[in-house]
Design a protein around this motif. Structure first.
Motif, PDB file in Angstrom:
ATOM      1  N   GLY A 213     -39.842 -66.938  34.306  1.00  0.00           N
ATOM      2  CA  GLY A 213     -39.878 -65.796  33.416  1.00  0.00           C
ATOM      3  C   GLY A 213     -41.240 -65.432  32.876  1.00  0.00           C
ATOM      4  O   GLY A 213     -41.409 -64.350  32.296  1.00  0.00           O
TER       5      GLY A 213
ATOM      6  N   GLU B  62     -42.661 -62.426  34.742  1.00  0.00           N
ATOM      7  CA  GLU B  62     -41.971 -61.194  34.371  1.00  0.00           C
ATOM      8  C   GLU B  62     -42.498 -60.651  33.053  1.00  0.00           C
ATOM      9  O   GLU B  62     -42.670 -59.439  32.894  1.00  0.00           O
ATOM     10  CB  GLU B  62     -40.459 -61.448  34.276  1.00  0.00           C
ATOM     11  CG  GLU B  62     -39.756 -61.617  35.608  1.00  0.00           C
ATOM     12  CD  GLU B  62     -39.993 -62.977  36.234  1.00  0.00           C
ATOM     13  OE1 GLU B  62     -40.622 -63.833  35.568  1.00  0.00           O
ATOM     14  OE2 GLU B  62     -39.546 -63.191  37.377  1.00  0.00           O
ATOM     15  N   GLN B  63     -42.787 -61.540  32.106  1.00  0.00           N
ATOM     16  CA  GLN B  63     -43.353 -61.086  30.841  1.00  0.00           C
ATOM     17  C   GLN B  63     -44.739 -60.491  31.046  1.00  0.00           C
ATOM     18  O   GLN B  63     -45.083 -59.475  30.434  1.00  0.00           O
ATOM     19  CB  GLN B  63     -43.438 -62.261  29.852  1.00  0.00           C
ATOM     20  CG  GLN B  63     -42.089 -62.796  29.400  1.00  0.00           C
ATOM     21  CD  GLN B  63     -42.250 -63.798  28.275  1.00  0.00           C
ATOM     22  OE1 GLN B  63     -42.790 -63.472  27.231  1.00  0.00           O
ATOM     23  NE2 GLN B  63     -41.778 -65.029  28.503  1.00  0.00           N
TER      24      GLN B  63
ATOM     25  N   ASP C 229     -45.948 -59.047  33.780  1.00  0.00           N
ATOM     26  CA  ASP C 229     -45.821 -57.750  34.440  1.00  0.00           C
ATOM     27  C   ASP C 229     -45.314 -56.688  33.479  1.00  0.00           C
ATOM     28  O   ASP C 229     -45.771 -55.532  33.522  1.00  0.00           O
ATOM     29  CB  ASP C 229     -44.876 -57.866  35.643  1.00  0.00           C
ATOM     30  CG  ASP C 229     -45.437 -58.776  36.727  1.00  0.00           C
ATOM     31  OD1 ASP C 229     -46.653 -59.035  36.701  1.00  0.00           O
ATOM     32  OD2 ASP C 229     -44.660 -59.222  37.597  1.00  0.00           O
ATOM     33  N   ARG C 230     -44.369 -57.050  32.626  1.00  0.00           N
ATOM     34  CA  ARG C 230     -43.815 -56.078  31.685  1.00  0.00           C
ATOM     35  C   ARG C 230     -44.871 -55.582  30.703  1.00  0.00           C
ATOM     36  O   ARG C 230     -45.021 -54.379  30.466  1.00  0.00           O
ATOM     37  CB  ARG C 230     -42.649 -56.715  30.939  1.00  0.00           C
ATOM     38  CG  ARG C 230     -42.031 -55.822  29.877  1.00  0.00           C
ATOM     39  CD  ARG C 230     -40.938 -56.561  29.121  1.00  0.00           C
ATOM     40  NE  ARG C 230     -41.415 -57.753  28.457  1.00  0.00           N
ATOM     41  CZ  ARG C 230     -42.065 -57.742  27.280  1.00  0.00           C
ATOM     42  NH1 ARG C 230     -42.284 -56.587  26.656  1.00  0.00           N
ATOM     43  NH2 ARG C 230     -42.464 -58.872  26.733  1.00  0.00           N
TER      44      ARG C 230
END
Length: 643
Positions: free
Chosen positions: A210, A213-214, A216-217
């Motif tokens: 995860g 993903e953080q 990239d967000r």
């Protein structure tokens, strides 16, 4: 200050009547001000200092809607053009293709509603690169945890230099317990950083699920990013292939920092920095050298402080310009436009040229037999003229021959068209439609070329029937494939295009059946018609008068004298064909013009039907493409500073 860990984050959150401490400042937790999440014992210790300065509220009560797009800049018209482009393209492109453009528009609208006085800068890097230490160095305090344990940073941590950034941090989904304030030194460098919101990100190559993903967000939402690399991983393929190369268009809002140069001996730091610049250039990222716009590349050591002051100074100028958000959005628009290029940029100059239109009209004219109809009309003119000045005896013989033949005009008109004739006519129409559609779609991007072809096929669905219907409305027998013969018997054929009804075409004969290309009734009579009729009647009377004169002499009623009545009768016999031949010669020119006019009218009628049903829809699709192309050109305009 003691490092903040994940365990600390769960303590001391907004207790009623408690005190929340922020970097040497204490504020009551119950007064609605932001909570920095420090543990209760730290709050209790620092609360004993009543003289400590009170922390300013992070969430400004005033409205934060302040447009950062300058009225005269290029970004606003580019966003408007992109919005119109997406709206005009929804019926032609699938939602997946337009998803990135829609995301950019949504993020632009969200960013525009938030503070323009703040610049959100993320610090990103690989594990062990020292980004958290650099974050603390810029903040002037031990805010982000550092250490040998990997991964150290578990969630994005924010540090805001001024108030009013709560909306921006909410957009990044950073909770209040992970929001900090820097150690204010009151120096000129600190003043320059007013408006900066610095975000420390987890490692992009972290083993923890995860974390990427953080990263990239958040990277998709911040105004700028500082990439921290170290001498060991500055050429890491994952960093360059996943982030730097895809974000090469965001060079103006990118900082690339070579950290830990204190570990390099001699001039090795300069060599590594030069190699880093080379790799970035291969990635397609423009480097901000010699005053040109591009990425900022420098070396430093967050541990020793070497180069940190230079980075702080560069960040101060960058923040005070207050153009980072607009630059970031402009780069996002560029990236979205680049992905849509194949959907909007045509090869060459597609469209319906005059030549393609003329060829389409000619093909329809061939399909409906315009040339044959013109020939039939020409023959009908000549036959009509022949009926006015032909000898009665020859006309009687022709009528007799016509009645004896089974292929009379009436029968020909009633006979159904052979299947192969109908198929050929329909195929000619379909071929004409395919040809003009391919010509119009040549060079267009795939979706728009398909739209043009679909418009042409849809319009051609009832084109053959429409040609016949138009012929009936025009008062003709029909617009079919005409084919006539030149024989005196006047045999002809009948054919249809749509297959809905029999159309008599090319029918020749004494009955005077109307032919394709002639608008109602018989052809107009020539001006010399009365004179020709009178001359032929005179020749006929001479023949009759001479014949009666001879008969009277034979039976003895009239005195014998064969020469005079013979001459009178011979004059009538010779003069009749001579008058007919003269009339035929005089009728050739007008008959040819009449046939050409009939052919032209039929071609124009067929072209008008084809234009209304095929060319106009195709032209409408081309106009729609030109509209979206104009919007795309506006979207891709190169923007400048302050856009």
């Amino acid at each position: 200050m003691t490092a903040v860990t994940d365990q600390d984050h769960g303590q001391g959150q907004g207790e009623a009547g408690g005190v929340v401490v922020c970097q040497g400042r204490h504020v009551p937790a119950s007064d609605g001000r932001w909570d920095d999440g420090l543990i209760a014992r730290r709050a209790a210790v620092l609360a004993k200092d009543p003289e400590g300065p009170e922390a300013a509220p992070d969430d400004d009560a005033r409205p934060q809607v302040e447009a950062y797009v300058r009225a005269g800049g290029l970004l606003r018209p580019r966003l408007d053009a992109l919005r119109e482009l997406v709206g005009l393209s929804r019926a032609r492109l699938d939602a997946t293709t337009l998803a990135e453009a829609g995301r950019v528009l949504d993020e632009a609208a969200a960013r525009q509603r938030l503070s323009s006085r703040h610049t959100v800068v993320a610090i990103a890097g690989a594990s062990g690169s020292g980004k958290s230490m650099l974050f603390n160095s810029l903040a002037g305090a031990q805010i982000s945890e550092t250490g040998l344990r990997r991964p150290t940073t578990a969630a994005p941590l924010a540090c805001s230099w001024t108030d009013g950034a709560a909306g921006l941090l909410d957009r990044l989904a950073i909770p209040g317990r992970l929001r900090r304030r820097p150690q204010q030194g009151g120096t000129e460098a600190d003043e320059a950083l007013q408006g900066l919101v610095l975000v420390d990100l987890p490692d992009h190559d972290s083993a923890a699920a995860g974390h990427r993903e953080q990263v990239d967000r958040v990277l998709a939402l911040v105004d700028a990013v500082i990439w921290v690399v170290d001498p060991e991983k500055y050429a890491d393929a994952a960093l360059h292939e996943w982030y730097l190369r895809p974000l090469a268009g965001h060079a103006e809002v990118t900082f690339v920092v070579l950290n830990q140069v204190d570990r390099l001996p001699g001039d090795a730091a300069d060599q590594v920095l030069d190699d880093l610049r080379r790799i970035l250039d291969e990635d397609g990222m423009a480097l901000g050298e010699h005053g040109e716009p591009g990425a900022t590349v420098l070396s430093l050591s967050a541990l020793t402080g070497e180069g940190v002051g230079e980075l702080r100074e560069l960040l101060g100028r960058f923040v005070q310009e207050r153009t980072a958000a607009a630059r970031r959005l402009s780069a996002d628009v560029d990236a979205a436009a680049a992905k849509l290029r194949t959907e909007y940029v045509a090869e060459g100059r597609p469209g319906l040229g005059e030549r393609a239109r003329e060829e389409f009209a000619d093909r329809l004219g061939e399909a409906v037999g315009a040339a044959a109809a013109g020939q039939a009309a020409e023959r009908e003119w000549r036959r009509n003229a022949g009926r006015a000045c032909g000898t009665p005896w020859l006309r009687l013989w022709r009528w007799y021959e016509t009645t004896r033949r089974p292929g009379s005009p009436d029968r020909a008109a009633a006979m159904p068209a052979p299947p192969e004739e109908q198929l050929t006519a329909r195929q000619r129409v379909e071929q004409a439609v395919r040809t003009v559609a391919n010509a119009a779609a040549d060079g267009l991007p795939g979706p728009w070329a398909q739209a043009v072809r679909e418009a042409a096929v849809h319009g051609a669905t009832g084109l053959p029937e429409a040609l016949d219907e138009l012929a009936e409305k025009a008062g003709t027998v029909g617009y079919g494939r005409a084919r006539g013969t030149d024989d005196d018997a006047g045999r002809g054929t009948a054919a249809t295009i749509g297959g809905g009804g029999v159309v008599a075409t090319g029918v020749a004969g004494a009955s005077g059946v109307a032919h394709s290309g002639r608008v109602g009734g018989k052809p107009p009579r020539p001006a010399w018609w009365p004179a020709a009729v009178l001359a032929q009647a005179s020749m006929t009377l001479l023949q009759i008068f001479g014949g009666l004169w001879l008969v009277g002499q034979i039976i003895g009623v009239i005195e014998p004298g064969l020469l005079t009545p013979a001459l009178v009768m011979v004059a009538g016999v010779i003069g009749g064909p001579l008058v007919e031949w003269s009339c035929a010669a005089a009728a050739r020119g007008p008959a040819r013009r009449y046939g050409q006019e009939a052919e032209w009218r039929l071609r124009q009628a067929a072209a008008a039907v084809g234009r209304a049903r095929v060319l106009d829809p195709v032209a409408a699709e081309l106009v729609r493409y030109r509209e979206v192309r104009e919007r795309y050109v506006t979207v891709t305009k190169i923007s400048t500073t302050g856009r």
